[in-house]
Design a protein around this motif. Structure first.
Motif, PDB file in Angstrom:
ATOM      1  N   GLU A 188     -16.715  -3.139  10.191  1.00  0.00           N
ATOM      2  CA  GLU A 188     -15.560  -2.640  10.982  1.00  0.00           C
ATOM      3  C   GLU A 188     -16.052  -1.974  12.209  1.00  0.00           C
ATOM      4  O   GLU A 188     -15.611  -2.098  13.192  1.00  0.00           O
ATOM      5  CB  GLU A 188     -14.959  -1.452  10.017  1.00  0.00           C
ATOM      6  CG  GLU A 188     -14.102  -1.786   8.836  1.00  0.00           C
ATOM      7  CD  GLU A 188     -13.582  -0.760   7.979  1.00  0.00           C
ATOM      8  OE1 GLU A 188     -12.646  -1.044   7.178  1.00  0.00           O
ATOM      9  OE2 GLU A 188     -13.986   0.409   8.327  1.00  0.00           O
TER      10      GLU A 188
ATOM     11  N   ALA B  74     -11.148   1.389  -0.212  1.00  0.00           N
ATOM     12  CA  ALA B  74      -9.772   1.673  -0.453  1.00  0.00           C
ATOM     13  C   ALA B  74      -8.797   0.491   0.009  1.00  0.00           C
ATOM     14  O   ALA B  74      -9.283  -0.255   1.018  1.00  0.00           O
ATOM     15  CB  ALA B  74      -9.389   2.915   0.142  1.00  0.00           C
ATOM     16  N   GLY B  75      -7.581   0.269  -0.202  1.00  0.00           N
ATOM     17  CA  GLY B  75      -6.864  -0.600   0.235  1.00  0.00           C
ATOM     18  C   GLY B  75      -6.496  -0.350   1.497  1.00  0.00           C
ATOM     19  O   GLY B  75      -6.524   0.747   2.138  1.00  0.00           O
ATOM     20  N   ALA B  76      -6.142  -1.636   2.202  1.00  0.00           N
ATOM     21  CA  ALA B  76      -5.900  -1.505   3.695  1.00  0.00           C
ATOM     22  C   ALA B  76      -4.643  -0.619   3.949  1.00  0.00           C
ATOM     23  O   ALA B  76      -3.771  -0.786   3.168  1.00  0.00           O
ATOM     24  CB  ALA B  76      -5.827  -3.012   4.040  1.00  0.00           C
ATOM     25  N   ASP B  77      -4.679  -0.036   5.294  1.00  0.00           N
ATOM     26  CA  ASP B  77      -3.774   0.597   5.770  1.00  0.00           C
ATOM     27  C   ASP B  77      -2.963  -0.315   6.634  1.00  0.00           C
ATOM     28  O   ASP B  77      -3.600  -0.774   7.790  1.00  0.00           O
ATOM     29  CB  ASP B  77      -4.062   1.950   6.428  1.00  0.00           C
ATOM     30  CG  ASP B  77      -3.034   2.536   7.139  1.00  0.00           C
ATOM     31  OD1 ASP B  77      -1.815   1.950   7.137  1.00  0.00           O
ATOM     32  OD2 ASP B  77      -3.295   3.748   7.723  1.00  0.00           O
ATOM     33  N   ARG B  78      -1.809  -1.198   6.414  1.00  0.00           N
ATOM     34  CA  ARG B  78      -1.287  -1.866   7.074  1.00  0.00           C
ATOM     35  C   ARG B  78      -0.516  -1.541   8.256  1.00  0.00           C
ATOM     36  O   ARG B  78       0.083  -2.365   9.229  1.00  0.00           O
ATOM     37  CB  ARG B  78      -0.420  -2.938   6.273  1.00  0.00           C
ATOM     38  CG  ARG B  78      -1.138  -3.641   5.167  1.00  0.00           C
ATOM     39  CD  ARG B  78      -0.475  -4.861   4.567  1.00  0.00           C
ATOM     40  NE  ARG B  78      -0.532  -5.996   5.786  1.00  0.00           N
ATOM     41  CZ  ARG B  78       0.852  -6.500   5.989  1.00  0.00           C
ATOM     42  NH1 ARG B  78       1.866  -5.807   5.734  1.00  0.00           N
ATOM     43  NH2 ARG B  78       0.747  -7.767   6.962  1.00  0.00           N
ATOM     44  N   SER B  79      -0.351  -0.378   8.496  1.00  0.00           N
ATOM     45  CA  SER B  79       0.212   0.341   9.777  1.00  0.00           C
ATOM     46  C   SER B  79      -0.999   0.342  10.879  1.00  0.00           C
ATOM     47  O   SER B  79      -0.591   0.642  12.128  1.00  0.00           O
ATOM     48  CB  SER B  79       0.348   1.928   9.505  1.00  0.00           C
ATOM     49  OG  SER B  79      -0.680   2.551   9.415  1.00  0.00           O
ATOM     50  N   ARG B  80      -2.086  -0.185  10.659  1.00  0.00           N
ATOM     51  CA  ARG B  80      -2.716  -0.452  11.757  1.00  0.00           C
ATOM     52  C   ARG B  80      -3.647  -1.899  11.397  1.00  0.00           C
ATOM     53  O   ARG B  80      -3.431  -2.348  10.374  1.00  0.00           O
ATOM     54  CB  ARG B  80      -4.022   0.867  11.690  1.00  0.00           C
ATOM     55  CG  ARG B  80      -4.889   0.844  10.464  1.00  0.00           C
ATOM     56  CD  ARG B  80      -5.941   1.906  10.642  1.00  0.00           C
ATOM     57  NE  ARG B  80      -7.073   1.872   9.986  1.00  0.00           N
ATOM     58  CZ  ARG B  80      -7.976   2.751   9.616  1.00  0.00           C
ATOM     59  NH1 ARG B  80      -8.166   3.502  10.740  1.00  0.00           N
ATOM     60  NH2 ARG B  80      -9.140   2.542   8.980  1.00  0.00           N
TER      61      ARG B  80
ATOM     62  N   VAL C 263      -5.369  -5.029  10.257  1.00  0.00           N
ATOM     63  CA  VAL C 263      -6.309  -5.322   9.465  1.00  0.00           C
ATOM     64  C   VAL C 263      -7.041  -6.683   9.760  1.00  0.00           C
ATOM     65  O   VAL C 263      -6.196  -7.670  10.124  1.00  0.00           O
ATOM     66  CB  VAL C 263      -5.720  -5.356   8.041  1.00  0.00           C
ATOM     67  CG1 VAL C 263      -6.785  -5.719   6.933  1.00  0.00           C
ATOM     68  CG2 VAL C 263      -4.964  -4.223   7.602  1.00  0.00           C
TER      69      VAL C 263
ATOM     70  N   SER D   2      -9.258  -2.027   9.966  1.00  0.00           N
ATOM     71  CA  SER D   2      -9.829  -2.320   8.632  1.00  0.00           C
ATOM     72  C   SER D   2     -10.398  -3.737   8.465  1.00  0.00           C
ATOM     73  O   SER D   2      -9.894  -4.549   9.072  1.00  0.00           O
ATOM     74  CB  SER D   2      -8.980  -1.882   7.493  1.00  0.00           C
ATOM     75  OG  SER D   2      -8.444  -0.271   7.553  1.00  0.00           O
TER      76      SER D   2
ATOM     77  N   ARG E 217     -11.071  -6.192   5.362  1.00  0.00           N
ATOM     78  CA  ARG E 217     -10.664  -6.248   3.815  1.00  0.00           C
ATOM     79  C   ARG E 217     -10.908  -7.763   3.294  1.00  0.00           C
ATOM     80  O   ARG E 217     -10.352  -8.702   4.091  1.00  0.00           O
ATOM     81  CB  ARG E 217      -9.440  -5.513   3.346  1.00  0.00           C
ATOM     82  CG  ARG E 217      -9.453  -4.202   3.573  1.00  0.00           C
ATOM     83  CD  ARG E 217     -10.304  -3.389   2.623  1.00  0.00           C
ATOM     84  NE  ARG E 217     -10.195  -1.768   2.583  1.00  0.00           N
ATOM     85  CZ  ARG E 217     -10.642  -1.118   3.718  1.00  0.00           C
ATOM     86  NH1 ARG E 217     -11.509  -1.558   4.700  1.00  0.00           N
ATOM     87  NH2 ARG E 217     -10.487  -0.048   3.472  1.00  0.00           N
TER      88      ARG E 217
END
Length: 239
Positions: free
Chosen positions: A47, A142-148, A150, A195, A197
């Protein structure tokens, strides 16, 4: 803003020869700090490398009449190669003394430098090793935050950390190119959150046909030419 990319039919990641191959070839150097006693976590290194590429593209020195602008334009007119090398101790201090930008993540430090000719690396960077960038995550990310944004990695490919850092950088760059000036400015103002992933195997086929930017590797190292390595999933690009 960054120099516009070639048309889709003239992608810098095509495996066939194109007019881009006839231009002088440049490379974007990235150096990751890997101290024996405290190596960075793999995902944080990926990242941080991707964000470092974006910092270079969005830097005032890399556009217009900036001091790095000509080198960036020459690099983007050819294939947008990136090479990741590792450094520690005195090697890292010498690398930091060269013109560039250092970005610090949670555990990773990555320095990105203005593009250089493929055969014209500064000596303090040329002597650094490409191999030896094997890194691990102490805990699964952690799981990806798809509000930002990826950057999704191909779950079927095995790549070294250094190779993957370069591929993540490619994905970030393709997303940057695809965004509107307004979306670029907003992403830069936020500090380029993102992120990296590995996609779930069942999700990968849908990602590759989603219309999002796709990195297809030129095949210079590690994997077969044309391999799809990264999907750049930026919220502003989703259909």
């Amino acid at each position: 803003m960054s120099h516009a990319p070639a048309a889709p039919g003239d992608s810098p990641f095509q495996t066939e020869r194109t007019p881009r191959d006839e231009a002088p070839q440049f490379v974007l150097p990235l150096v990751v700090r890997i101290e024996k006693s405290a190596p960075p976590a793999r995902t944080d290194a990926l990242e941080t490398a991707a964000r470092a590429v974006l910092l270079m593209l969005g830097d005032d020195r890399a556009v217009g009449d900036g001091e790095w602008a000509e080198a960036v334009r020459n690099w983007e007119d050819a294939r947008i190669r990136k090479v990741v090398r590792r450094a520690r101790g005195a090697e890292w201090r010498r690398a930091e003394a060269l013109p560039g930008i250092t970005l610090t993540g949670e555990s990773a430090e990555v320095r990105v430098f203005p593009p250089v000719p493929l055969d014209g690396w500064p000596k303090d960077l040329a002597k650094l090793q490409v191999s030896g960038t094997e890194l691990d995550d102490p805990e699964p990310p952690a799981g990806a935050d798809r509000s930002r944004p990826v950057l999704w990695l191909n779950p079927e490919l095995e790549m070294s950390a250094g190779k993957t850092m370069a591929q993540a950088g490619h994905g970030a760059q393709l997303a940057w190119w695809a965004l509107s000036p307004e979306a670029r400015a907003a992403w830069r103002d936020e500090g380029f959150p993102l992120s990296v992933r590995t996609a779930a195997a069942g999700d990968w086929p849908g990602l590759t046909t989603s219309g999002l930017p796709v990195v297809r590797d030129a095949g210079f190292t590690e994997i077969a030419p044309g391999s799809c390595t990264v999907i750049a999933d930026h919220p502003a690009l989703r259909r």
